[in-house]
Design a protein around this motif. Structure first.
Motif, short mmCIF file in Angstrom:
data_model
loop_
_atom_site.label_atom_id
_atom_site.label_comp_id
_atom_site.label_asym_id
_atom_site.label_seq_id
_atom_site.Cartn_x
_atom_site.Cartn_y
_atom_site.Cartn_z
N ARG A 444 0.67 -1.28 0.12
CA ARG A 444 -0.09 0.18 -0.07
C ARG A 444 0.75 1.23 -0.11
N THR A 445 2.00 1.35 0.32
CA THR A 445 2.79 2.42 0.52
C THR A 445 3.00 2.83 -1.33
N GLN A 446 2.73 2.11 -2.14
CA GLN A 446 2.74 2.57 -3.65
C GLN A 446 1.70 3.58 -3.86
N LEU A 447 0.85 3.78 -2.91
CA LEU A 447 -0.24 4.77 -3.01
C LEU A 447 0.39 6.36 -2.78
N LEU A 448 1.42 6.42 -2.10
CA LEU A 448 2.16 7.60 -2.15
C LEU A 448 3.08 7.94 -3.44
N ALA A 449 3.07 7.30 -4.47
CA ALA A 449 3.87 7.56 -5.39
C ALA A 449 3.19 7.65 -6.67
N ALA A 450 3.51 7.76 -7.83
CA ALA A 450 2.69 7.74 -9.20
C ALA A 450 2.48 6.46 -9.46
N PRO A 451 1.35 6.10 -10.15
CA PRO A 451 0.32 7.26 -10.63
C PRO A 451 -0.87 7.41 -9.59
N TYR A 452 -0.56 6.98 -8.28
CA TYR A 452 -1.92 7.39 -7.30
C TYR A 452 -1.60 8.70 -6.53
N ALA A 453 -0.64 9.19 -6.11
CA ALA A 453 -0.21 10.43 -5.57
C ALA A 453 -0.15 11.50 -6.50
N PRO A 454 -0.66 12.64 -6.33
CA PRO A 454 -0.23 14.04 -7.47
C PRO A 454 1.14 14.41 -7.26
N LYS A 455 1.41 15.06 -8.25
CA LYS A 455 2.82 15.74 -8.27
C LYS A 455 2.32 17.00 -7.77
N ARG A 456 3.44 17.55 -6.79
CA ARG A 456 3.13 19.22 -6.16
C ARG A 456 4.55 19.76 -6.11
N SER A 457 4.48 20.84 -6.10
CA SER A 457 5.79 21.71 -5.82
C SER A 457 5.39 22.67 -4.57
N LYS A 458 6.62 22.92 -4.15
CA LYS A 458 6.74 23.57 -2.90
C LYS A 458 7.92 24.16 -2.53
N SER A 459 7.94 25.24 -1.70
CA SER A 459 9.37 25.97 -1.33
C SER A 459 8.80 26.71 0.04
N ASN A 460 9.60 26.24 1.26
CA ASN A 460 9.25 26.85 2.53
C ASN A 460 9.94 28.22 2.66
N MET A 500 15.91 22.57 8.44
CA MET A 500 16.21 23.35 7.11
C MET A 500 15.64 24.78 7.09
N SER A 501 16.57 25.76 7.09
CA SER A 501 16.24 26.91 7.01
C SER A 501 15.25 27.63 5.87
N GLY A 502 14.79 28.66 6.07
CA GLY A 502 13.80 29.16 5.07
C GLY A 502 14.30 29.39 3.74
N GLY A 503 13.83 28.81 2.61
CA GLY A 503 14.04 28.95 1.32
C GLY A 503 14.75 27.58 0.89
N SER A 504 15.36 26.78 1.65
CA SER A 504 16.25 25.46 1.36
C SER A 504 15.50 24.51 1.12
N PHE A 505 14.19 24.36 1.78
CA PHE A 505 13.53 23.28 1.28
C PHE A 505 12.39 23.53 0.39
N SER A 506 12.61 23.14 -0.79
CA SER A 506 12.01 23.41 -2.06
C SER A 506 12.06 22.16 -3.03
N TYR A 507 10.96 22.03 -3.94
CA TYR A 507 10.77 20.86 -4.96
C TYR A 507 9.84 21.44 -5.93
N GLN A 508 10.18 20.52 -7.04
CA GLN A 508 9.19 20.84 -8.20
C GLN A 508 8.69 19.56 -8.79
N ASN A 509 7.45 19.46 -8.90
CA ASN A 509 6.57 18.29 -9.58
C ASN A 509 7.14 16.92 -9.06
N GLN A 510 7.07 16.85 -7.55
CA GLN A 510 7.18 15.53 -7.12
C GLN A 510 6.15 15.03 -6.24
#
Length: 694
Positions: A444-460, A500-510
């Motif tokens: 069931r941990t596969q539900l956290l990955a594609a194609p079941y989980a959506p891809k997101r972008s984030k930056s703190n 993780m300091s502000g601005g260092s934690f970020s990712y795109q389409n994951q």
């Protein structure tokens, strides 16, 4: 052009500066002398005006040089001295290798360096200062090349018979730059060492007034005593304690020039070494030393009385206690330390008789499903268990085919060890009188990955803990599937939590699993998925360092009497003893060395955005060091005993002790593949990473 203004950026592109912009791209070809324009859409007829400076042939010799990169000069900032052959504006190119790739910094012609770094250049002096975007690789070099600057030939006047510009003769020159001792400076520089001026060297009077008496009005309580002749015996005299205070008389006048006397009635301050010094009047009599009041007042009085009514006799003390007040507080207690339990020793027999029980049901109705054979596997770098099973008959395949609610789930129970799988796909093999299907699924941990989980972008924008980041990634799945993360802490090491300091934690389409996996690998950890629950265990890849396995507590013990087969594949790795682990835009840099070594065999640097604290950098370096050395991948096959009989199921990430006839040895479990057939045979094939030496 067309109401807009565009400017050449020096790299072949025209950049929009003002006005309207109806074009997707504008380029300039310096060799052909033409401008190419691409419009977003449609056809248009427009006119434009261009202002440019005609190109001229670059004269001067082609100069190249290199700065070797060593451990002593490796850094981000470098200074280049090209005074012997100054570069022509717009021709300097500085190249370096970072992470195995060439990077360039170019002179834009206006004194600024741009590209994979920044810097400035002074064309008049031939000096440049550059800052690289990344550390150059060890044992590489910084290479620079340019055209030597020559005077502008435009002052030449053509004669009547005519003349033509020809190709300038090529000259070979080589300039090398390296870090070494600075050059000696000439004495003609503005600030230089010069010989001191002789004082009264040719005058008959050998003593001058360089040493002057100190003004006794100055509040200098401590001073260096006068030098005494150790061979002279002086008598002891008392100081003048009661006479009025006196000052040392200062006699004499400064003569600024040889024939100029000034008597202006102003206080006289003699120089230490005037050209001419006149002493007028009588000699000052030697005064008796007088004590000086430091003007600090210290009053003497009796000490304060403290707790005089309280009498403390000798013996054990007793606290004052209010008999009317009672409480349940029992005092401080030591924290409870939970130690990792020792593994249970298997029973060694001449023969083992096992009765395997295998059941498979379709959830949630728990409808029985007949599977003649199946295989279940997991390796240490995967985040979900995989399943492959054989199925007979169209009636059985209808039970696991996906419907409008999504894929079906099954529960597999082998000798009490349970797994829940999502049937993701199946294949068909139909023949006359024979209809077979092959099922493929994941836990069931596969539900956290594609194609079941959506891809997101984030930056703190604010500080964020690593474990808090994992919780936020799993939060969208709490209500739906209840996924949680645990961090085992019974081994020698556990996954650290860091900020993780502000601005260092970020990712795109994951996806959520991609982010959680990256956080884990940043700390040198791996993800061990749950078999029958929505849980992921994040633990160090090496719960204990291989050089400490002899004293570490194991998870499983396997006697050789239970091993069906054993094979080994020798796989040595580079034995590094140091890792340089650092963040990129923020964080700290840590040089992790193996204890007992001097770090003389460093590995390639590890540079990642999320390495921001010493604790996580150190743990990452330790796990990287543990991967090296002489080792082999040993595969053993043994039965899968039930949950009440050791050793039971051996999962990746566990430390295993094998009691061999040639001597016991310890290893790390990398993978496990369980095969079950319709004949009732259940075998688990375990891959073990075995290290040799300390």
């Amino acid at each position: 052009m067309d109401g807009g203004t565009f400017e050449d950026n020096g790299t072949g592109n025209l950049i929009h500066k003002s006005g309207t912009n109806n074009y997707s791209k504008l380029t300039v070809d310096y060799d052909l002398g033409e401008v190419n324009v691409w419009r977003v859409s449609g056809v248009i007829s427009a006119s434009g005006n261009a202002t440019y400076q005609p190109a001229v042939g670059i004269t001067g010799s082609a100069i190249s040089g290199a700065i070797p990169i060593t451990n002593q000069n490796r850094g981000f900032n470098y200074t280049l001295n090209m005074a012997e052959a100054k570069p022509r504006p717009g021709t300097l190119v500085v190249s370096y290798i970072a992470l195995g790739k060439w990077q360039d910094i170019r002179d834009s012609g206006n004194g600024q360096m741009i590209g994979s770094g920044t810097g400035t250049i002074l064309f008049a002096t031939g000096s440049a200062a550059i800052t690289l975007d990344a550390l150059p690789d060890p044992d590489s070099a910084i290479v620079l090349s340019y055209q030597e600057s020559r005077p502008d030939p435009g002052f030449l006047t053509p004669v009547s018979f005519g003349s033509f510009w020809g190709a300038v003769a090529k000259k070979e020159a080589q300039v090398s730059f390296s870090h070494s001792d600075s050059l000696k400076k000439e004495a003609t520089a503005g600030e230089c060492w010069q010989r001191a001026v002789n004082i009264d060297g040719h005058k008959s009077q050998r003593w001058d007034q360089t040493i002057q008496a100190k003004d006794e009005k100055d509040r200098i309580l401590w001073n260096r005593p006068f030098v005494r002749d150790s061979n002279q015996i002086s008598s002891f005299r008392r100081v003048d304690e009661f006479s009025p205070a006196h000052q040392i008389e200062k006699l004499g006048y400064l003569i600024p020039s040889l024939l100029n006397f000034r008597f202006a009635g102003i206080p006289y301050s003699p120089e230490t070494a005037p050209v001419v010094y006149f002493r007028m009047g009588r000699l000052a009599d030697a005064k008796v030393i007088q004590p000086r009041d430091s003007k600090r007042r210290f009053a003497f009085q009796s000490n304060r009385a403290e707790d005089q009514p309280v009498v403390l006799p000798w013996g054990f003390g007793q606290k004052a206690r209010d008999e009317t007040v009672t409480g349940n507080y029992g005092g401080e207690t030591d924290p409870e330390v939970i130690e990792k339990p020792e593994p249970e020793q298997p029973e060694i027999r001449e023969s083992y008789q096992l009765m395997n029980i295998i059941t498979t049901v379709v959830l949630p109705a728990r409808t029985p499903l007949e599977l003649p054979s199946m295989e279940i596997s997991l390796d240490i770098d995967s985040f979900s268990w995989s399943f492959t099973g054989q199925l007979w008959g169209a009636s059985n395949i209808a039970l696991v085919e996906p419907d409008e609610n999504g894929p079906k789930q099954i529960e597999v129970d082998i000798n009490g060890w349970k797994w829940i799988f999502i049937i993701e796909r199946y294949s068909t093999d139909r023949r006359f009188g024979d209809e077979r299907y092959t099922l493929y699924g994941s836990s069931r941990t596969q539900l956290l990955a594609a194609p079941y989980a959506p891809k997101r972008s984030k930056s703190n924008s604010t500080n964020l803990n690593a474990k808090q980041a994992i919780i936020e990634e799993l939060a969208p799945f709490f209500e739906e599937s209840g996924f949680t993360a645990i961090y085992p802490d019974l081994n020698d090491y556990s996954t650290p939590d860091w900020i993780m300091s502000g601005g260092s934690f970020s990712y795109q389409n994951q996806t959520a699993m991609q982010v959680v996996a990256k956080v884990a690998t940043t700390a040198g950890s791996v993800i061990i998925p749950g078999r029958d629950n929505d849980q992921v265990s994040i633990q160090p890849r090496y719960p204990a360092s291989p050089w400490h396995w002899n004293t570490a507590t194991m998870d499983k013990i396997v006697p050789v009497s239970m091993v069906i087969s054993l094979s080994a594949n020798w796989r040595p790795e580079q034995a590094y003893n140091a890792f340089y682990v650092s963040g990129t835009n923020a964080g700290v840099a840590v040089n992790v060395k193996r204890t007992g070594t001097n770090g003389d065999n460093p590995a390639p640097d590890i540079l990642e955005d999320w390495l921001t604290e010493t604790q996580v950098n150190t743990e990452r370096g330790r796990n990287e060091l543990a991967k090296g050395g002489n080792q082999s991948i040993t595969t053993i096959e043994l039965p899968l005993t039930d949950t009440n009989t050791v050793p039971g199921l051996i999962e990746p990430g566990m430390l295993v002790e094998v009691q061999d006839i040639t001597g016991d040895w310890k290893a790390l479990c990398l993978a496990n593949s369980i095969s079950a057939s319709g004949l009732g045979t259940v075998i688990q094939s375990v891959d073990l990473e075995r290290h040799y030496g300390g």
